[in-house]
Design a protein around this motif. Structure first.
Motif, PDB file in Angstrom:
ATOM      1  N   ILE A 198       0.859  -1.184   0.000  1.00  0.00           N
ATOM      2  CA  ILE A 198       0.000   0.000   0.000  1.00  0.00           C
ATOM      3  C   ILE A 198       0.889   1.226   0.000  1.00  0.00           C
ATOM      4  CG2 ILE A 198      -1.813   1.267   1.192  1.00  0.00           C
ATOM      5  CD1 ILE A 198      -2.656  -1.328   2.526  1.00  0.00           C
ATOM      6  N   ASP A 199       0.899   1.934  -1.110  1.00  0.00           N
ATOM      7  CA  ASP A 199       1.699   3.162  -1.244  1.00  0.00           C
ATOM      8  C   ASP A 199       3.150   2.951  -0.809  1.00  0.00           C
ATOM      9  OD1 ASP A 199      -0.379   4.703  -2.273  1.00  0.00           O
ATOM     10  OD2 ASP A 199      -1.168   5.116  -0.285  1.00  0.00           O
ATOM     11  N   GLN A 200       3.763   1.937  -1.378  1.00  0.00           N
ATOM     12  CA  GLN A 200       5.167   1.667  -1.099  1.00  0.00           C
ATOM     13  C   GLN A 200       6.053   2.677  -1.819  1.00  0.00           C
ATOM     14  OE1 GLN A 200       6.269  -0.882   1.001  1.00  0.00           O
ATOM     15  NE2 GLN A 200       4.081  -0.912   1.455  1.00  0.00           N
ATOM     16  N   LYS A 201       6.982   3.283  -1.092  1.00  0.00           N
ATOM     17  CA  LYS A 201       7.923   4.195  -1.733  1.00  0.00           C
ATOM     18  C   LYS A 201       8.973   3.380  -2.461  1.00  0.00           C
ATOM     19  CE  LYS A 201      10.405   8.442  -1.315  1.00  0.00           C
ATOM     20  NZ  LYS A 201       9.875   8.958  -2.561  1.00  0.00           N
ATOM     21  N   LEU A 202       9.451   3.929  -3.560  1.00  0.00           N
ATOM     22  CA  LEU A 202      10.409   3.216  -4.394  1.00  0.00           C
ATOM     23  C   LEU A 202      11.820   3.728  -4.137  1.00  0.00           C
ATOM     24  CD1 LEU A 202      10.360   1.094  -6.729  1.00  0.00           C
ATOM     25  CD2 LEU A 202      10.466   3.033  -8.291  1.00  0.00           C
ATOM     26  N   TYR A 203      12.755   2.794  -3.923  1.00  0.00           N
ATOM     27  CA  TYR A 203      14.160   3.128  -3.715  1.00  0.00           C
ATOM     28  C   TYR A 203      15.021   2.300  -4.666  1.00  0.00           C
ATOM     29  CZ  TYR A 203      12.383   4.981   0.714  1.00  0.00           C
ATOM     30  OH  TYR A 203      11.676   5.666   1.657  1.00  0.00           O
ATOM     31  N   HIS A 204      16.080   2.913  -5.163  1.00  0.00           N
ATOM     32  CA  HIS A 204      16.969   2.192  -6.063  1.00  0.00           C
ATOM     33  C   HIS A 204      17.584   0.960  -5.399  1.00  0.00           C
ATOM     34  CE1 HIS A 204      17.228   5.457  -9.197  1.00  0.00           C
ATOM     35  NE2 HIS A 204      17.349   4.390  -9.924  1.00  0.00           N
ATOM     36  N   LYS A 205      17.884   1.031  -4.112  1.00  0.00           N
ATOM     37  CA  LYS A 205      18.555  -0.083  -3.457  1.00  0.00           C
ATOM     38  C   LYS A 205      17.708  -1.349  -3.453  1.00  0.00           C
ATOM     39  CE  LYS A 205      17.151   0.615   1.363  1.00  0.00           C
ATOM     40  NZ  LYS A 205      17.646   0.701   2.752  1.00  0.00           N
ATOM     41  N   GLN A 206      16.402  -1.223  -3.689  1.00  0.00           N
ATOM     42  CA  GLN A 206      15.544  -2.406  -3.753  1.00  0.00           C
ATOM     43  C   GLN A 206      15.922  -3.325  -4.909  1.00  0.00           C
ATOM     44  OE1 GLN A 206      11.923   0.229  -3.664  1.00  0.00           O
ATOM     45  NE2 GLN A 206      11.113  -1.394  -2.360  1.00  0.00           N
TER      46      GLN A 206
END
Length: 299
Positions: free
Chosen positions: A194-202
């Motif tokens: 639910i409304d997960q923020k996106l990070y490059h490290k993922q």
């Protein structure tokens, strides 16, 4: 190049790979699709067939013989034939030939249909087994990448105001790959999306793979560009997210998968591969994806 358009969207499709080259918002001129900067990733929206992801050691065993095949299969590097073209639709097909038979010993027909309606693009994959007696084993997927903005965070590269969610809301089974692109069962878990923020490290270990329910809706929100993109699929069991790492490319690939990479250190028979489809002789199977694209125009 084949062009389809309506009052809202203009889409250009190359016969090579039947790959979309541009998705343009006609009101603002905004380009939704990543434009393939080769220093990061040279593709835009490849079709994945007859495998999705990577094979263990880039090979598989079928009927007592080993065959080599690169990640995501060969369809993205083949020239498709235009079957039909109207103002708002286009269809392409690829059939087995002597070249494909050397690495994929099956008869097949893959038809890809693109249809525009309102702010929506429907992409349909029709897989047909023309053989009179032999089953067809395959996976199919779609791999479009979308333009995003990003900034550099304090400790790691960070996308700028990008979030995503899955509906219906709840916990979804997340499978992750290792750095070689093979499934890592030790990292699998359930996750609320639910409304997960996106990070490059993922993306340090390649793709994030969510197992989805039938007709699930994936929503990508890019507040920096005032863009919202929705994905609804039928006949795809997984949604995968991917971007380059450690290079910081400003795009996100949102992928519809009907199939999976091999499990790390577990080579297996092609017919027993996780997520593989078995299509009986003279049978057809359809996989549908609808992409709804909105660009808010600032006053």
């Amino acid at each position: 190049m084949v062009t389809i358009q309506n009052a809202y969207l203009k889409i250009e499709i190359d016969e090579m790979g039947a790959e979309i080259q541009s998705i343009q918002d006609l009101t603002s001129g905004y380009e939704f699709l990543w434009q393939a900067d080769p220093q990061f990733w040279k593709r835009k929206a490849p079709i994945l067939f007859p495998i999705v992801g990577r094979l263990q050691d880039d090979q598989y065993l079928y009927d007592g013989k080993f065959y080599s095949m690169n990640r995501h299969g060969f369809a993205r590097d083949c020239e498709f034939t235009v079957q039909n073209h109207t103002e708002q639709s286009a269809s392409f097909y690829l059939k087995n030939n002597e070249t494909t038979y050397q690495i994929y010993p099956f008869e097949f027909s893959l038809q890809v249909n693109y249809v525009l309606y309102d702010h929506k693009l429907t992409v349909t994959f029709e897989v047909y087994n023309p053989s009179l007696e032999k089953p067809l084993y395959y996976s199919v997927g779609y791999h479009p990448a979308f333009n995003l903005e990003h900034t550099i965070g304090r400790n790691y590269p960070e996308f700028n105001q990008v979030s995503y969610s899955l509906k219906p809301e709840g916990y979804y089974y997340l499978q992750q790959t290792n750095q070689e692109g093979l499934l890592n069962n030790d990292k699998a878990k359930y996750m609320e999306v639910i409304d997960q923020k996106l990070y490059h490290k993922q993306f340090k270990n390649d793709a994030l793979i969510y197992q989805i329910s039938e007709k699930a809706e994936f929503i990508l929100r890019n507040q920096a560009n005032d863009v919202e993109i929705k994905f609804r699929s039928i006949g795809f069991d997984y949604t995968a997210l991917w971007s380059t790492y450690p290079k910081r490319a400003p795009f996100l690939a949102v992928e519809a998968w009907s199939g999976l990479p091999d499990v790390a250190n577990e080579p297996q028979l092609f017919k027993d591969k996780r997520g593989i489809h078995c299509l009986n002789p003279q049978s057809i199977c359809t996989h549908d994806l609808t992409i709804e694209l909105h660009k808010k125009n600032k006053a």
